[in-house]
Design an enzyme around this catalytic site. Structure first.
Site, PDB file in Angstrom:
ATOM      1  N   GLY A   1       0.822  -1.213   0.000  1.00 40.49           N
ATOM      2  CA  GLY A   1       0.000   0.000   0.000  1.00 40.49           C
ATOM      3  C   GLY A   1       0.852   1.257   0.000  1.00 40.49           C
TER       4      GLY A   1
ATOM      5  N   ARG B   1       0.975  -5.758  -4.969  1.00 40.05           N
ATOM      6  CA  ARG B   1       0.964  -6.636  -3.793  1.00 40.05           C
ATOM      7  C   ARG B   1       1.359  -8.083  -4.102  1.00 40.05           C
ATOM      8  NH1 ARG B   1      -0.786  -4.424   0.793  1.00 40.05           N
ATOM      9  NH2 ARG B   1      -2.204  -2.650   0.762  1.00 40.05           N
TER      10      ARG B   1
ATOM     11  N   ASP C   1       5.679  -8.081   5.244  1.00 39.51           N
ATOM     12  CA  ASP C   1       5.684  -9.201   4.295  1.00 39.51           C
ATOM     13  C   ASP C   1       6.716  -8.983   3.195  1.00 39.51           C
ATOM     14  OD1 ASP C   1       3.791 -10.677   5.534  1.00 39.51           O
ATOM     15  OD2 ASP C   1       2.115  -9.953   4.335  1.00 39.51           O
TER      16      ASP C   1
ATOM     17  N   LYS D   1       8.468   0.352   5.274  1.00 34.89           N
ATOM     18  CA  LYS D   1       7.323   1.193   4.870  1.00 34.89           C
ATOM     19  C   LYS D   1       6.014   0.642   5.400  1.00 34.89           C
ATOM     20  CE  LYS D   1       4.563  -0.180   2.430  1.00 34.89           C
ATOM     21  NZ  LYS D   1       3.473  -0.806   1.670  1.00 34.89           N
ATOM     22  N   THR D   2       5.122   1.437   5.824  1.00 35.41           N
ATOM     23  CA  THR D   2       3.685   1.163   5.984  1.00 35.41           C
ATOM     24  C   THR D   2       3.056   2.212   6.881  1.00 35.41           C
ATOM     25  OG1 THR D   2       1.914  -0.290   6.677  1.00 35.41           O
ATOM     26  CG2 THR D   2       3.950  -0.574   7.877  1.00 35.41           C
TER      27      THR D   2
ATOM     28  N   ASP E   1       0.516   1.690   8.488  1.00 34.09           N
ATOM     29  CA  ASP E   1      -0.099   0.978   9.620  1.00 34.09           C
ATOM     30  C   ASP E   1       0.763   1.015  10.880  1.00 34.09           C
ATOM     31  OD1 ASP E   1      -2.029   0.397   7.800  1.00 34.09           O
ATOM     32  OD2 ASP E   1      -1.863  -1.779   7.932  1.00 34.09           O
TER      33      ASP E   1
HETATM   34  P1  FBP Z   1       0.620  -2.053   3.641  1.00 29.02           P
HETATM   35  O1  FBP Z   1       0.519  -3.049   4.752  1.00 29.02           O
HETATM   36  O2  FBP Z   1       1.000  -2.639   2.354  1.00 29.02           O
HETATM   37  O3  FBP Z   1       1.494  -0.903   4.018  1.00 29.02           O
HETATM   38  O4  FBP Z   1      -0.828  -1.416   3.406  1.00 29.02           O
HETATM   39  C1  FBP Z   1      -1.594  -1.015   4.492  1.00 29.02           C
HETATM   40  C2  FBP Z   1      -2.939  -0.474   4.094  1.00 29.02           C
HETATM   41  O5  FBP Z   1      -2.882   0.895   3.811  1.00 29.02           O
HETATM   42  C3  FBP Z   1      -3.939  -0.766   5.207  1.00 29.02           C
HETATM   43  O6  FBP Z   1      -3.997   0.285   6.129  1.00 29.02           O
HETATM   44  C4  FBP Z   1      -5.203  -1.013   4.461  1.00 29.02           C
HETATM   45  O7  FBP Z   1      -6.000  -1.923   5.151  1.00 29.02           O
HETATM   46  C5  FBP Z   1      -4.745  -1.604   3.168  1.00 29.02           C
HETATM   47  O8  FBP Z   1      -3.452  -1.139   2.933  1.00 29.02           O
HETATM   48  C6  FBP Z   1      -5.615  -1.264   1.990  1.00 29.02           C
HETATM   49  O9  FBP Z   1      -5.145  -1.940   0.869  1.00 29.02           O
HETATM   50  P2  FBP Z   1      -5.535  -1.592  -0.639  1.00 29.02           P
HETATM   51  O10 FBP Z   1      -4.696  -0.438  -1.038  1.00 29.02           O
HETATM   52  O11 FBP Z   1      -5.141  -2.817  -1.364  1.00 29.02           O
HETATM   53  O12 FBP Z   1      -6.986  -1.257  -0.673  1.00 29.02           O
END
Ligand code: FBP
Length: 552
Positions: A81, A145, A176, A202-203, A205
């Site tokens: 993400g 992803r 991951d 990165k994230t 979250d």
């Molecule tokens: P990452 O774990 O890849 O950093 O992504 C986190 C996130 O932003 C979450 O907060 C959210 O649940 C998810 O991605 C949403 O994913 P998508 O962009 O596939 O809708």
């Protein structure tokens, strides 16, 4: 192309590097520390990573660069993400690479790991890089992803690396993706490919952190963006005094984002998934907890409030997880078709009633009809309920509304309850990175190049002491295997980076816990306002409350 004045000004912003990286690449030397061991399951991780396990932690210092000169062709991907600052990791990497030798090359592989598999890339030059400096988004090369984890994929990546003469690959991603970086590094080392692999944390979250990685990038900007808007809503609520706002914030699993927003804005309610699980809280208990706040505030004449709900909450409610597991069983395989063929919702409801255990059905029956139907509408490719699509902000406001109706009938509650719903997620993931994220990301990228130049592989670019000003930051690297343990994933034991959930004995949660009873009843809202990019350092360079509390 037309650009906004802020965009133009951000292009010109010079991100701050850690003090020890400021004299240029020729003046950076390396200091090796102790050998490392994984956080758990040492024997198993060591056996799985014989070439990259147990390496030394390292820090960089000012001093003569002693690395062996070599032309570098580096490939970079963005994975997972979006998170604010991703572009700056790439610009930092590019600047360091070019500062070392103008003939060094940086290739950006497009669309995440797929780019490495399809050999789809762009070669960066100054103009290209300059038009993405200090900007949000991942659009410079896109992201994806796809998991890089099989031998077959690694063989394709190796083949493509050979074709392009790659000396190193930098993977910018979450837990991951960096687990995959460690596995790829091991594969590359075991097969003597000469290709190094470096990760960057990165994230938004915030769940990729540990004793070495103080924060993942993007968390700062995303939580500041959500907190700005939550603060604005609080001020509106306190002005109009007529709505309860139920605000869901992103965070697939961990509740770090919700907790940080609560520390920034002091809402009446903030649920923390990890606490719900630890206390084995039921939907009814959570509902009562919120309804108590509504009732007490109403008794003070305050028929308004703000509740923050973390995106991942329902998976932490034990009885809800049990219900989801039963629904997945109930509709497994061909049973979905039979269910879909039923003529109307009543027939489906009866089917569900007969198919679920009494305890699971009791939970199901508690849910508002809209949510009940959602559980059966949205399925993932494996036929499972997509928990992340459940509108938990609406779920809890409905449950609270029903509970208040009961209390009204019993004469204990006399207020008015009118709820509004919001979901903040995508709004924050591509914001212009705060000065903190712009500086941190640039430093991670610059530092990633130093790790490459000194020949390291299977390392995560590490910049620490980040609650202090940038000149005191410490740059270095940590073997990714140090952060790994064995976990059960999809029915098999896998080596993975341990995900960081909210620690209930950690300082951020403890601070929240000590204050939340007061916040639940009184109006203690705080209004952080918009991210400031230019102005006094105490306003512009301030990092998160979480980090400030964690780092003391
Ligand atoms: P990452 O774990 O890849 O950093 O992504 C986190 C996130 O932003 C979450 O907060 C959210 O649940 C998810 O991605 C949403 O994913 P998508 O962009 O596939 O809708």
């Amino acid at each position: 192309m037309d650009i906004s004045p802020l965009q133009k000004a951000r292009y010109e912003y010079q991100p701050k590097l850690p003090g020890m990286l400021r004299n240029g690449v020729a003046e950076i030397c390396v200091k090796e520390g102790a050998e490392t061991a994984s956080v758990a399951d040492q024997d198993k991780i060591k056996a799985l990573f014989p070439n990259t396990y147990g390496k030394k932690e390292i820090t960089f210092e000012k001093g003569t660069n002693t690395s062996v000169a070599k032309k570098q062709v580096v490939g970079v991907i963005l994975s997972g993400g979006q998170a604010p600052g991703g572009h700056n990791v790439i610009t930092g990497l590019y600047d360091a690479l070019k500062a070392a030798d103008k003939s060094n090359v940086l290739l950006g592989f497009k669309g995440g790991p797929d780019g490495l598999l399809k050999n789809d890339f762009v070669e960066f030059d100054d103009d290209f890089i300059d038009s993405y400096r200090n900007t949000g988004g991942f659009d410079i090369i896109g992201s994806g992803r796809t998991k890089l984890e099989t031998e077959e994929q690694f063989a394709i990546v190796t083949e493509n690396a050979k074709k392009n003469g790659l000396t190193a690959i930098v993977i910018i991603g979450g837990d991951d993706s960096n687990t995959n970086a460690a596995t790829l590094a091991e594969y590359m080392a075991a097969n003597n490919t000469g290709v190094q692999v470096i990760g960057c944390p990165k994230t938004i979250d915030g769940d990729l952190k540990n004793e070495d990685i103080e924060a993942s990038f993007g968390f700062d900007t995303a939580t500041k963006t959500y907190s700005e808007v939550i603060g604005n809503i609080e001020r509106d609520a306190n002005s109009a005094k007529k709505y309860w706002h139920f605000i869901k914030v992103m965070g697939r699993s961990a509740s770090h984002v919700a907790l940080e927003c609560a520390l920034e804005t002091q809402p009446n309610i903030c649920l923390i998934g990890e606490e719900v699980k630890a206390k084995n809280m039921s939907l009814a208990q959570i509902t009562n907890y919120i309804a108590d706040s509504v009732e007490k505030r109403a008794a003070n004449g305050d028929n308004f409030g703000v509740a923050i709900i973390p995106e991942g909450i329902v998976e932490f409610v034990p009885e809800f997880s049990a219900l989801i597991a039963e629904i997945n069983e109930l509709l497994a395989g061909e049973k979905t078709e039979a269910f879909n063929a039923l003529p109307d919702w009543q027939a489906k409801y009866d089917f569900i009633k007969t198919g679920l255990s009494a305890s699971a059905f009791a939970v199901f029956d508690l849910l508002p009809v809209g949510i009940q139907q959602q559980l059966f509408l949205e399925r993932d490719p494996h036929g499972n309920v997509q928990v992340s699509l459940i509108e938990s902000e609406k779920l809890f406001s409905e449950l609270v509304k029903n509970e208040l109706a009961k209390r009204k009938a019993a004469g204990t509650y006399k207020g008015k309850f009118s709820a509004l719903h919001h979901f903040f997620g995508y709004e924050g993931r591509c914001a212009f990175p705060s000065n903190f994220d712009a500086d941190y990301c640039y430093s991670l990228g610059y530092n990633a190049f130093m790790l490459i130049q000194y020949g390291y592989t299977g390392y995560l670019s590490k910049v620490s002491n980040i609650s202090k000003s940038a000149d005191e930051w410490v740059a270095g690297g940590m073997p990714i295997t140090k952060m790994m343990n064995i976990e059960r994933r999809n029915g098999a034991d896998k080596p993975v980076i341990r995900k960081a959930l909210v620690e209930l004995d950690g300082k951020p949660f403890k601070y929240f816990e000590a204050n939340r009873d007061k916040w639940a009843v009184e109006t203690c809202f705080t209004y952080p306002g918009a991210i400031q990019y230019f102005g006094p350092s105490e306003v512009c360079d301030r990092t998160t409350v979480t980090l400030a509390l964690e780092q003391g």
